[in-house]
Scaffold this active site. Structure first.
Site, PDB file in Angstrom:
ATOM      1  CD  GLU A  14     -12.880  47.945  93.360  1.00  0.00           C
ATOM      2  OE1 GLU A  14     -12.514  46.747  93.317  1.00  0.00           O
ATOM      3  OE2 GLU A  14     -13.653  48.450  92.529  1.00  0.00           O
ATOM      4  N   GLY A  40      -7.628  39.433  89.611  1.00  0.00           N
ATOM      5  CA  GLY A  40      -6.375  39.150  90.319  1.00  0.00           C
ATOM      6  C   GLY A  40      -6.572  39.670  91.720  1.00  0.00           C
ATOM      7  CG  HIS A  41      -9.588  38.882  93.797  1.00  0.00           C
ATOM      8  ND1 HIS A  41     -10.832  38.372  94.051  1.00  0.00           N
ATOM      9  CD2 HIS A  41      -9.756  39.790  92.803  1.00  0.00           C
ATOM     10  CE1 HIS A  41     -11.712  38.948  93.236  1.00  0.00           C
ATOM     11  NE2 HIS A  41     -11.084  39.804  92.462  1.00  0.00           N
ATOM     12  CB  THR A 236     -15.628  42.914  82.688  1.00  0.00           C
ATOM     13  OG1 THR A 236     -15.254  41.571  82.395  1.00  0.00           O
ATOM     14  CG2 THR A 236     -16.690  42.935  83.796  1.00  0.00           C
ATOM     15  NE  ARG A 300      -3.724  45.397  81.366  1.00  0.00           N
ATOM     16  CZ  ARG A 300      -4.982  45.483  80.945  1.00  0.00           C
ATOM     17  NH1 ARG A 300      -5.273  46.161  79.855  1.00  0.00           N
ATOM     18  NH2 ARG A 300      -5.954  44.893  81.605  1.00  0.00           N
ATOM     19  CB  VAL A 409      -3.722  51.463 107.668  1.00  0.00           C
ATOM     20  CG1 VAL A 409      -4.889  52.344 108.079  1.00  0.00           C
ATOM     21  CG2 VAL A 409      -3.532  50.336 108.685  1.00  0.00           C
TER      22      VAL A 409
HETATM   23  P1  GDP Z   1      -8.664  43.076  94.211  1.00  0.00           P
HETATM   24  O1  GDP Z   1      -8.611  42.690  92.765  1.00  0.00           O
HETATM   25  O2  GDP Z   1      -9.839  43.958  94.515  1.00  0.00           O
HETATM   26  O3  GDP Z   1      -8.584  41.913  95.158  1.00  0.00           O
HETATM   27  O4  GDP Z   1      -7.376  43.971  94.459  1.00  0.00           O
HETATM   28  P2  GDP Z   1      -5.883  43.685  93.907  1.00  0.00           P
HETATM   29  O5  GDP Z   1      -5.285  42.597  94.706  1.00  0.00           O
HETATM   30  O6  GDP Z   1      -5.881  43.541  92.430  1.00  0.00           O
HETATM   31  O7  GDP Z   1      -5.209  45.074  94.184  1.00  0.00           O
HETATM   32  C1  GDP Z   1      -5.107  45.600  95.463  1.00  0.00           C
HETATM   33  C2  GDP Z   1      -3.631  45.859  95.755  1.00  0.00           C
HETATM   34  O8  GDP Z   1      -3.509  46.707  96.865  1.00  0.00           O
HETATM   35  C3  GDP Z   1      -2.863  44.599  96.115  1.00  0.00           C
HETATM   36  O9  GDP Z   1      -1.542  44.734  95.681  1.00  0.00           O
HETATM   37  C4  GDP Z   1      -2.931  44.582  97.631  1.00  0.00           C
HETATM   38  O10 GDP Z   1      -1.851  43.868  98.237  1.00  0.00           O
HETATM   39  C5  GDP Z   1      -2.840  46.055  97.936  1.00  0.00           C
HETATM   40  N1  GDP Z   1      -3.542  46.529  99.141  1.00  0.00           N
HETATM   41  C6  GDP Z   1      -4.720  46.106  99.651  1.00  0.00           C
HETATM   42  N2  GDP Z   1      -5.068  46.880 100.707  1.00  0.00           N
HETATM   43  C7  GDP Z   1      -4.100  47.797 100.850  1.00  0.00           C
HETATM   44  C8  GDP Z   1      -3.905  48.894 101.751  1.00  0.00           C
HETATM   45  O11 GDP Z   1      -4.718  49.200 102.607  1.00  0.00           O
HETATM   46  N3  GDP Z   1      -2.755  49.624 101.577  1.00  0.00           N
HETATM   47  C9  GDP Z   1      -1.842  49.342 100.624  1.00  0.00           C
HETATM   48  N4  GDP Z   1      -0.777  50.118 100.534  1.00  0.00           N
HETATM   49  N5  GDP Z   1      -2.001  48.317  99.773  1.00  0.00           N
HETATM   50  C10 GDP Z   1      -3.115  47.570  99.876  1.00  0.00           C
HETATM   51  P1  IMO Z   2     -10.296  42.392  89.836  1.00  0.00           P
HETATM   52  O1  IMO Z   2     -11.287  41.321  90.233  1.00  0.00           O
HETATM   53  C1  IMO Z   2      -9.325  45.703  87.171  1.00  0.00           C
HETATM   54  C2  IMO Z   2     -10.780  45.407  83.043  1.00  0.00           C
HETATM   55  C3  IMO Z   2      -9.755  45.241  81.932  1.00  0.00           C
HETATM   56  C4  IMO Z   2     -10.485  45.926  80.805  1.00  0.00           C
HETATM   57  C5  IMO Z   2     -11.939  45.523  81.038  1.00  0.00           C
HETATM   58  C6  IMO Z   2     -12.400  44.325  80.220  1.00  0.00           C
HETATM   59  O2  IMO Z   2      -8.888  42.023  90.099  1.00  0.00           O
HETATM   60  O3  IMO Z   2     -10.701  43.707  90.417  1.00  0.00           O
HETATM   61  P2  IMO Z   2     -11.942  41.706  80.374  1.00  0.00           P
HETATM   62  O4  IMO Z   2     -10.662  40.950  80.332  1.00  0.00           O
HETATM   63  O5  IMO Z   2     -12.744  41.507  81.595  1.00  0.00           O
HETATM   64  O6  IMO Z   2     -12.763  41.533  79.132  1.00  0.00           O
HETATM   65  O7  IMO Z   2     -11.476  43.260  80.351  1.00  0.00           O
HETATM   66  O8  IMO Z   2     -12.045  45.220  82.404  1.00  0.00           O
HETATM   67  N1  IMO Z   2     -10.698  44.403  84.126  1.00  0.00           N
HETATM   68  C7  IMO Z   2     -10.226  44.655  85.359  1.00  0.00           C
HETATM   69  N2  IMO Z   2      -9.673  45.770  85.877  1.00  0.00           N
HETATM   70  N3  IMO Z   2      -9.519  44.628  87.953  1.00  0.00           N
HETATM   71  C8  IMO Z   2     -10.088  43.511  87.454  1.00  0.00           C
HETATM   72  O9  IMO Z   2     -10.410  42.448  88.234  1.00  0.00           O
HETATM   73  C9  IMO Z   2     -10.429  43.470  86.091  1.00  0.00           C
HETATM   74  N4  IMO Z   2     -10.980  42.544  85.276  1.00  0.00           N
HETATM   75  C10 IMO Z   2     -11.143  43.121  84.087  1.00  0.00           C
HETATM   76  O10 IMO Z   2      -8.549  45.884  82.254  1.00  0.00           O
HETATM   77  O11 IMO Z   2     -10.417  47.332  80.954  1.00  0.00           O
HETATM   78 MG    MG Z   3      -7.322  42.795  91.131  1.00  0.00          MG
END
Ligand code: GDP
Ligand code: IMO
Ligand code: MG
Length: 422
Positions: A14, A40-41, A236, A300, A409
């Site tokens: 998110e 992956g944050h 998970t 993915r 945004v």
């Molecule tokens: P997390 O796992 O919840 O920390 O989120 P992820 O980093 O896996 O995925 C969020 C993605 O959206 C990342 O590529 C961020 O750089 C991007 N992102 C975050 N906020 C925004 C936003 O407001 N707009 C856009 N276009 N991208 C964003």
């Molecule tokens: P963040 O913190 C999105 C999903 C996997 C799979 C299920 C189980 O970046 O939001 P696991 O490896 O945990 O046993 O996989 O959960 N999954 C995620 N999807 N963001 C994640 O982390 C995830 N961590 C696990 O894709 O469907």
């Molecule tokens: Mg993530």
């Protein structure tokens, strides 16, 4: 002092990392309470992008203390990779990162078991991240796990016993694997891990609270991936909800203050499992393209769809969300119409709450709202928001019963608008 919790309300990704980083200046301590390198944050600032897996997203700001709590599962090899890459870009972690002795270790054979179980499931596979998360939590619950603190006591015996048990299972599954390189890397990484401060994190956190320090707990994954309340079995293996912060850090429930619930203005999911509002048309493709919806760790492609208010209301309920944060609003900037799912039709019966099973026969019932068709990425204040966007926000707040206090945004730290309205 209370602890605040920030967590995902959908299927992960998110934007938790970005917002934890934005909120970090307001806190003394940032702590991860569950999950592991399946997370992956992503953080973007100063023209640079960082992806964190096990390390809390408060690590970039000044002298804040960052804690990896007991609820986290830690892979020393991946941790070392992550920590060394941060150190190479000038971020020295050793003084600022504390690791719970009670966190469980992901062994090399846990990763292999993850792959073996997925292969054995065939078409019913979960689509895990392949990081050994499920097998590690399984060993924790069945009381066979090896913990970070064990690195300091009788480690070889504990490691070899668990490894032997895993090898038995792999033999029974007739799964072919080669452990040599993985294990050598892992053994070297545990020496690196031992250079960090290993603590009783529940004591440490409660000491901080007693001395009026503020703590932000950073969730991983999202509510719909929670092992109890998510779309089981496509989830998970940890409790991703706010209660997970209590068990994952040793913080009492009456210590929880604000619960920040974060969601995308639409919805994504990576891996297998039900997703009622998933789009298979060009609208879904546009969301994927405009939102760069590819996994931060696995690369993915994420499945995309409209916002699901049935699932969001459920998530708000089980987490006790006090403030909402809406991300990636800009991804919908060009859309003519925005749809929001307000109920499900399940075999002719209308549900405005989560039914037990959403695997089959669920048709979303949508409300259409006009798109704002304005580039929002350079906006810095809510006064600049287009009328149609304000209408979307008001509609969501009314449906969800909680105010949206932050709107994002764009991916950069600076593309974040804190709303005055309470
Ligand atoms: P997390 O796992 O919840 O920390 O989120 P992820 O980093 O896996 O995925 C969020 C993605 O959206 C990342 O590529 C961020 O750089 C991007 N992102 C975050 N906020 C925004 C936003 O407001 N707009 C856009 N276009 N991208 C964003
Ligand atoms: P963040 O913190 C999105 C999903 C996997 C799979 C299920 C189980 O970046 O939001 P696991 O490896 O945990 O046993 O996989 O959960 N999954 C995620 N999807 N963001 C994640 O982390 C995830 N961590 C696990 O894709 O469907
Ligand atoms: Mg993530």
């Amino acid at each position: 002092m209370k602890v605040d919790v920030l967590l995902g309300l959908q299927w992960g990704d998110e934007g938790k990392g970005k917002i934890v980083d934005v909120l970090t200046p307001e806190y003394d301590v940032i702590a991860r309470f569950q999950g592991g390198p399946n997370a992956g944050h992503t953080l973007i600032f100063g023209g640079k992008k960082y992806v964190l897996r096990s390390i809390p997203s408060g690590i970039f700001q000044g002298d804040k203390v960052n804690i990896i709590g007991n609820g986290v599962v830690l892979d020393p090899s991946l941790f070392r990779e992550e920590a060394e890459s941060l150190a190479a870009s000038g971020h020295n972690l050793k003084e600022r990162l504390l690791i719970s002795k009670k966190a469980h270790l992901i062994l090399p054979t846990h990763r292999i078991l993850d792959a073996a179980y997925e292969a054995a499931k065939g078409d019913d596979k979960v689509g895990t991240t392949g990081k050994g998360i499920g097998p590690t939590y399984t060993d924790k619950i069945s009381r066979n796990g090896v913990r970070v603190g064990d690195l300091l006591h009788n480690f070889d015996e504990k490691y070899n016993k668990l490894k032997a048990a895993h090898e038995e299972i792999l033999k029974r599954l007739d799964y072919d694997y080669d452990l040599t390189e993985l294990e050598a890397q892992w053994m070297s990484a545990i020496e690196y891990l031992k250079e960090f401060t290993l603590i009783d994190s529940e004591e440490e956190i409660n000491r901080y609270l007693a001395s009026e320090k503020s703590v932000l707990c950073e969730g991983a994954q999202g509510t719909m991936l929670d092992v109890d309340f998510g779309s089981y079995p496509f989830v998970t293996s940890s409790n991703t909800i706010s209660a997970g912060a209590c068990t994952g850090l040793g913080v009492a429930p009456n210590r929880i203050g604000e619960v920040f619930g974060i969601f995308k203005a639409y919805c994504t999911r990576v891996g297998e499992g039900p997703f009622p509002t998933e789009l298979f048309d060009e609208v879904g493709e546009s969301m994927c393209e405009l939102g760069h919806e590819f996994g931060a760790v696995t690369g993915r492609k994420r499945r995309c769809g409209w916002i699901d208010l049935v699932a969001l209301k459920y998530a708000i309920m089980v987490n006790g969300v006090t403030k909402l944060i809406m991300m990636k609003s800009d991804v919908l900037d060009t859309f003519e119409t925005i749809k929001a799912c307000v109920a499900y039709d399940v075999d002719g019966v209308e549900y405005d709450y989560m039914p037990y099973d959403i695997t089959e026969g669920v048709t979303p019932i949508y409300v259409d709202l006009p798109g704002w068709k304005t580039d929002m990425t350079k906006m810095t204040s809510e006064n600049e928001f287009p009328e149609e966007f304000n209408a979307y926000v008001s509609f969501l707040e009314q449906e969800l019963g909680v105010n949206i206090s932050i709107i994002s945004v764009g991916p950069d730290r600076d593309q974040t608008i804190i709303r005055d309205a309470e």
